[in-house]
Design an enzyme around this catalytic site. Structure first.
Site, short mmCIF file in Angstrom:
data_model
loop_
_atom_site.label_atom_id
_atom_site.label_comp_id
_atom_site.label_asym_id
_atom_site.label_seq_id
_atom_site.Cartn_x
_atom_site.Cartn_y
_atom_site.Cartn_z
N ASP A 193 16.36 11.36 37.01
CA ASP A 193 16.65 10.87 38.36
C ASP A 193 15.60 9.83 38.75
OD1 ASP A 193 18.86 12.41 38.71
OD2 ASP A 193 17.79 14.07 39.69
N TYR B 180 10.55 20.48 31.57
CA TYR B 180 10.30 19.88 32.88
C TYR B 180 9.15 20.58 33.58
CZ TYR B 180 15.06 18.03 32.47
OH TYR B 180 16.20 17.39 32.06
N TYR C 207 20.90 20.46 35.26
CA TYR C 207 20.42 19.92 36.55
C TYR C 207 19.32 20.84 37.08
CZ TYR C 207 24.52 16.89 36.47
OH TYR C 207 25.46 15.96 36.13
#
Ligand SMILES: [Zn+2]
Ligand SMILES: [Zn+2]
Length: 453
Positions: free
Chosen positions: A273, A341, A417
């Site tokens: 993103d 992440y 996501y």
């Protein structure tokens, strides 16, 4: 009907050059050229009629003379003219300015085509090339009608004949081979009876590497303005762009400059993103340089240059040459990669450290090495199909920063996501971190630390 009768028919109709004559019978005999075919046919036909003239009776002699006259006058064939001269038969000599009905003497003037191309490709780096021609409709139609009228069925197309002739000569002149599958350079001639033009197609150069993005707020690729769709308007300050810059725009200009390319296309192995940083070992990408005049680039020098220009913004590593197939493979593999992440999550309610530790253990039990259902998030629903995807979560580590602030290291399958895995996205991702911790959580900072690829 014999080939000889057909040739006489052809010349009764129109004058055509020896290249075009040979082309009309191209499917007959092999290991030769159309020019040789044309020459041999005229010579054999002349010899055959000469013999008939010498040995035949009166009516044969008459036919032989008629035929030799066609060859002498209509085909402008010198040996036939000389035979008639020798035998004391008069014939009208043709002028030598005759134009071939089928090619308007294009095949006789190929030097001009070669010279023009040689000039046109100066300064272009290529190992091999391919010739393509695009003859005008008038040329094609005339030849089609001609063949139909004379019932010629063994001909080769004008286009493939011309491609080969030009390719052969150019190859000799520039000392580089023709290549049919992946030519570095394709030279396309647009040809009419009286003129021609050239267009060049240069095979793209593909460079693989990995990028790191240290800034939040920039997209991976150039993003056209929502309002004007790239036209330029007040809202985008007449840039046509939604964001001032992108990873693509920071990386590609030096490559375009060094390769003297027309443009470039940035292919990423997935994308983060806009507000997410790409750290660790970086994300694989392939930069496609379109219509590059130069192909041998000093990748080490380019890497240094790009990294100096973009210090603290983006960094590229591991550059190497690759090919088009790699782009397809990279896109296919993007979903199967493992990604790590780092997320900072904010809670709207306070959570004590002991409770957090208990919940973290639950989180690990529920998610690690399990598959979750993730429905397309609301925020991307306008551009992605609304469906439920299975995503595998491999590992979760958590850290208590403050009573309303936690850090998570999450290792998952590519395409998960993460923001929604934390928030739950109003039940669209289930289970979610919010659900297990029993407090509404929001991911306020996200970095990609590693992509296994
Ligand atoms: Zn011709
Ligand atoms: Zn705009």
């Amino acid at each position: 009907m014999s080939i000889f009768d057909k040739i006489l028919d052809i010349y009764r109709d129109s004058y055509i050059c020896k290249y075009c004559l040979g082309r009309m019978f191209s499917l007959l005999a092999t290991e030769t050229t159309n020019e040789e075919r044309g020459k041999s046919l005229l010579l054999s036909l002349t010899m055959d009629n000469h013999k008939q003239y010498l040995s035949g009776n009166e009516s044969n002699r008459k036919i032989a003379i008629e035929n030799l006259q066609i060859l002498a006058e209509k085909a402008n064939y010198l040996p036939a003219q000389k035979v008639l001269e020798k035998e004391g038969v008069s014939n009208k000599l043709m002028n030598n300015e005759l134009n071939c009905y089928l090619c308007n003497n294009i095949f006789l003037n190929l030097e001009e085509y070669i010279k023009y191309a040689k000039n046109y490709i100066k300064g272009i780096e290529f190992k091999n090339f391919l010739i393509g021609t695009s003859p005008s409709a008038k040329i094609i139609n005339r030849e089609d009608k001609f063949k139909a009228k004379l019932n010629i069925i063994e001909a080769e197309s004008f286009k493939s004949h011309l491609n080969r002739e030009v390719g052969k000569r150019l190859s000799e002149e520039i000392n580089r081979p023709s290549e049919f599958n992946y030519p570095d350079l394709t030279i396309i001639y647009s040809i009419s009876f009286n003129s021609f033009s050239i267009q060049l197609l240069l095979r793209s150069v593909f460079i693989y590497g990995r990028y790191k993005k240290f800034l939040r707020g920039i997209p991976q690729t150039r993003w056209p303005c929502h309002n004007c769709k790239d036209e330029g308007c007040k809202l985008c300050n007449f840039t046509g762009k939604q964001y001032e810059t992108s990873v693509e725009e920071l990386i590609s200009p030096e490559f375009i400059k060094k390769s003297v390319a027309e443009s470039s296309k940035f292919h990423g192995a997935g994308r983060e993103d806009i507000d997410v940083r790409m750290l660790g070992t970086g994300r694989p990408f392939i930069l496609e340089l379109k219509n590059p005049k130069l192909r041998s680039l000093d990748l080490v020098e380019l890497l240094d240059k790009v990294n100096i220009i973009n210090k603290d913004k983006v960094e590229i590593i591991n550059l190497e040459y690759t090919d088009k197939n790699h782009v397809i493979k990279m896109k296919e593999n993007a979903e199967n990669t493992k990604k790590t992440y780092k997320a900072i999550a904010e809670s709207s309610k306070e959570v004590g450290i002991t409770v957090f530790q208990e919940k973290l253990n639950q989180l690990k039990n529920i998610f690690e090495n399990k598959t979750i259902d993730q429905r397309t998030p609301q925020r991307v629903a306008h551009r992605r199909a609304d469906k439920i995807r299975d995503k595998k979560i491999y590992n979760i580590e958590g850290k208590f920063l403050k009573s309303n602030l936690f850090e998570f290291l999450i290792e998952t399958q590519g395409g998960t996501y993460i923001k929604e895995l934390i928030s739950g996205d109003e039940g669209r991702t289930s289970p979610s971190f919010s659900e297990i911790l029993e407090v509404p959580l929001k991911c306020i900072e996200l970095d990609v630390l590693n992509i296994d690829y």
